[in-house]
Write a protein that holds these residues in place. Structure first.
Motif, PDB file in Angstrom:
ATOM      1  N   ALA A 104     -13.038 -10.250   8.786  1.00 43.98           N
ATOM      2  CA  ALA A 104     -11.900 -11.117   8.461  1.00 43.98           C
ATOM      3  C   ALA A 104     -10.668 -10.405   9.003  1.00 43.98           C
ATOM      4  N   VAL A 105     -10.345 -10.700  10.251  1.00 49.52           N
ATOM      5  CA  VAL A 105      -9.358  -9.915  10.993  1.00 49.52           C
ATOM      6  C   VAL A 105      -8.097 -10.732  11.230  1.00 49.52           C
ATOM      7  N   GLY A 106      -6.940 -10.074  11.171  1.00 45.52           N
ATOM      8  CA  GLY A 106      -5.674 -10.735  11.465  1.00 45.52           C
ATOM      9  C   GLY A 106      -5.439 -11.914  10.541  1.00 45.52           C
ATOM     10  N   ILE A 107      -5.337 -13.098  11.123  1.00 38.96           N
ATOM     11  CA  ILE A 107      -5.121 -14.300  10.323  1.00 38.96           C
ATOM     12  C   ILE A 107      -6.309 -14.558   9.397  1.00 38.96           C
ATOM     13  N   GLY A 108      -7.467 -13.966   9.719  1.00 38.02           N
ATOM     14  CA  GLY A 108      -8.607 -14.060   8.822  1.00 38.02           C
ATOM     15  C   GLY A 108      -8.358 -13.371   7.494  1.00 38.02           C
ATOM     16  N   THR A 109      -7.441 -12.408   7.491  1.00 35.68           N
ATOM     17  CA  THR A 109      -6.996 -11.778   6.245  1.00 35.68           C
ATOM     18  C   THR A 109      -5.764 -12.468   5.698  1.00 35.68           C
ATOM     19  N   MET A 128      -5.593  -6.230   9.369  1.00 33.24           N
ATOM     20  CA  MET A 128      -4.464  -6.920   9.984  1.00 33.24           C
ATOM     21  C   MET A 128      -3.965  -6.039  11.122  1.00 33.24           C
ATOM     22  N   PRO A 129      -4.588  -6.122  12.310  1.00 33.64           N
ATOM     23  CA  PRO A 129      -4.309  -5.171  13.393  1.00 33.64           C
ATOM     24  C   PRO A 129      -3.087  -5.521  14.229  1.00 33.64           C
ATOM     25  N   TRP A 157      -1.680  -1.070   5.029  1.00 31.39           N
ATOM     26  CA  TRP A 157      -2.499  -2.078   5.701  1.00 31.39           C
ATOM     27  C   TRP A 157      -1.765  -2.709   6.874  1.00 31.39           C
ATOM     28  N   LEU A 158      -0.464  -2.997   6.701  1.00 33.83           N
ATOM     29  CA  LEU A 158       0.293  -3.700   7.737  1.00 33.83           C
ATOM     30  C   LEU A 158       0.830  -2.766   8.817  1.00 33.83           C
ATOM     31  N   LEU A 159       1.364  -1.629   8.429  1.00 31.69           N
ATOM     32  CA  LEU A 159       1.985  -0.743   9.412  1.00 31.69           C
ATOM     33  C   LEU A 159       0.958   0.062  10.195  1.00 31.69           C
ATOM     34  N   ALA A 160      -0.116   0.487   9.537  1.00 21.36           N
ATOM     35  CA  ALA A 160      -1.134   1.303  10.201  1.00 21.36           C
ATOM     36  C   ALA A 160      -2.291   0.473  10.741  1.00 21.36           C
ATOM     37  N   SER A 161      -2.276  -0.832  10.514  1.00 20.75           N
ATOM     38  CA  SER A 161      -3.410  -1.694  10.889  1.00 20.75           C
ATOM     39  C   SER A 161      -4.707  -1.166  10.293  1.00 20.75           C
ATOM     40  N   ALA A 162      -4.627  -0.671   9.070  1.00 17.31           N
ATOM     41  CA  ALA A 162      -5.773  -0.029   8.428  1.00 17.31           C
ATOM     42  C   ALA A 162      -6.772  -1.062   7.926  1.00 17.31           C
ATOM     43  N   GLY A 163      -8.050  -0.816   8.163  1.00 18.22           N
ATOM     44  CA  GLY A 163      -9.087  -1.701   7.672  1.00 18.22           C
ATOM     45  C   GLY A 163      -9.441  -1.396   6.224  1.00 18.22           C
ATOM     46  N   PHE A 164     -10.020  -2.380   5.558  1.00 17.88           N
ATOM     47  CA  PHE A 164     -10.440  -2.197   4.171  1.00 17.88           C
ATOM     48  C   PHE A 164     -11.577  -3.159   3.874  1.00 17.88           C
ATOM     49  N   SER A 165     -12.286  -2.907   2.788  1.00 10.01           N
ATOM     50  CA  SER A 165     -13.477  -3.689   2.462  1.00 10.01           C
ATOM     51  C   SER A 165     -13.151  -4.840   1.519  1.00 10.01           C
ATOM     52  N   GLY A 166     -14.120  -5.724   1.357  1.00 12.83           N
ATOM     53  CA  GLY A 166     -13.965  -6.785   0.376  1.00 12.83           C
ATOM     54  C   GLY A 166     -13.817  -6.233  -1.030  1.00 12.83           C
TER      55      GLY A 166
END
Length: 250
Positions: A104-109, A128-129, A157-166
C-alpha cells in the motif's frame, strides 16, 4: 470503466476492486478515473449504503511511475487524475471500508485517511515514498497524518519515506484493525455489512458530523498540496528520480 477497476454489489455493499495484479495494482490515470466513477455511481445509488475498497494480494503499489514521468506533457495545472479521485473520496457521504493486503504505497496509504474503517494485514507493507521521488505529500496527508498518528510518527513516515507494517498502522491509529493476511477480506466484508445494516441516513449524518469541524481545513490542505505536487512533478529533481526508478525496473 477500465478492466483494471471492477465493481460489484452484494446487498447494500458495493466493492470497488483494483485489478492489475501483474503490476501490483499500480495506478494509472484510467484506474483513478475508474475508482472515481465507482464512487460517483455508489453515491447516486440509494441501494448502496457502504463502499468496500480492495485489491488482491496487493492493495496498490501506488502511482504508475510511467504516468509520473509524462507529467511534462500535461497541463501544468493538472498533476493527474489522482487528485480528482481524492476529491471524490473526500466528498463521498457514505462509509468507506478498506481491505489492505500486501503493498500500500503512496496514495495507497494516504487514501486510507479518507476511509472510515481500515482493515490491514498485519504484514501489509505501507509507505509514502514522496521524498524518495522528490515529491511532496498529497491527499491532505500533510494535515491528516500528523492529526491521526501524531507529529513524531507522521514526520518520520513522510519526511524519511519510511515503510511500516499493517500492525504498525493499527498501533498508530491509521488502521482500525490489523488481522492475519488471510482474514483481511472477510473481516472487512463483515465490518462493511455491519455498517450497511444500520439506518443509512443516520450513518451518513454521523459521518458528516464527525468530519465537518475539519472539512474546510482538509480541503485547503489538499488544494495547497495539489499545487505543490504539480510543481514537484515537473521539477528536474523529480524527473531524475522517475528516470532512475524506471531504469532500475527495466
Amino acid at each position: 470503466m477500465t478492466d483494471h477497476v471492477l465493481t460489484e454489489r452484494h446487498g447494500a455493499v458495493m466493492t470497488i476492486r483494483l485489478n492489475r495484479p501483474e503490476k501490483k495494482n499500480a495506478l494509472t490515470r484510467d484506474m483513478y478515473r475508474g475508482m472515481a466513477a465507482g464512487l460517483h455511481a455508489a453515491a447516486a445509488d440509494e441501494a448502496v449504503h457502504v463502499v468496500l475498497l480492495a485489491g488482491g494480494a496487493d492493495f496498490t503499489a501506488g502511482n504508475d511511475i510511467g504516468d509520473f514521468a509524462k507529467a511534462g506533457e500535461r497541463d501544468p495545472k493538472d498533476p493527474g487524475a489522482a487528485f480528482d479521485f481524492l476529491e471524490a473520496i473526500l466528498a463521498f457521504r457514505k462509509p468507506v471500508v478498506a481491505a489492505v493486503r500486501g503493498n500500500a504505497v503512496g496514495i495507497g496509504t494516504t487514501m486510507l485517511l479518507h476511509c472510515d474503517v481500515v482493515v490491514a494485514s498485519e504484514t501489509a507493507r505501507l509507505m509514502m515514498p514522496f521524498t524518495r521521488l522528490a515529491l511532496c505529500p498529497e491527499a491532505g496527508s500533510s494535515l491528516l497524518m500528523p492529526a491521526r498518528v501524531g507529529p513524531a510518527i507522521a514526520n518520520w513516515w513522510l519526511l524519511a519515506s519510511a515503510g511500516f507494517s499493517g500492525a504498525d498502522a493499527a498501533a498508530a491509529g491509521l488502521a482500525t484493525r490489523a488481522v492475519a493476511d488471510d482474514e483481511v477480506e472477510a473481516t472487512a466484508a463483515q465490518m462493511a455489512a455491519t455498517l450497511a445494516a444500520l439506518p443509512p441516513g443516520s450513518v451518513q449524518e454521523s459521518k458528516r458530523l464527525i468530519r465537518a469541524p475539519h472539512m474546510e481545513a482538509v480541503k485547503a490542505a489538499m488544494a495547497a498540496e495539489r499545487v505543490s505536487f504539480g510543481e514537484r512533478l515537473r521539477s528536474p529533481e523529480a524527473q531524475a528520480a522517475f528516470a532512475g526508478f524506471l531504469k532500475k525496473a527495466s
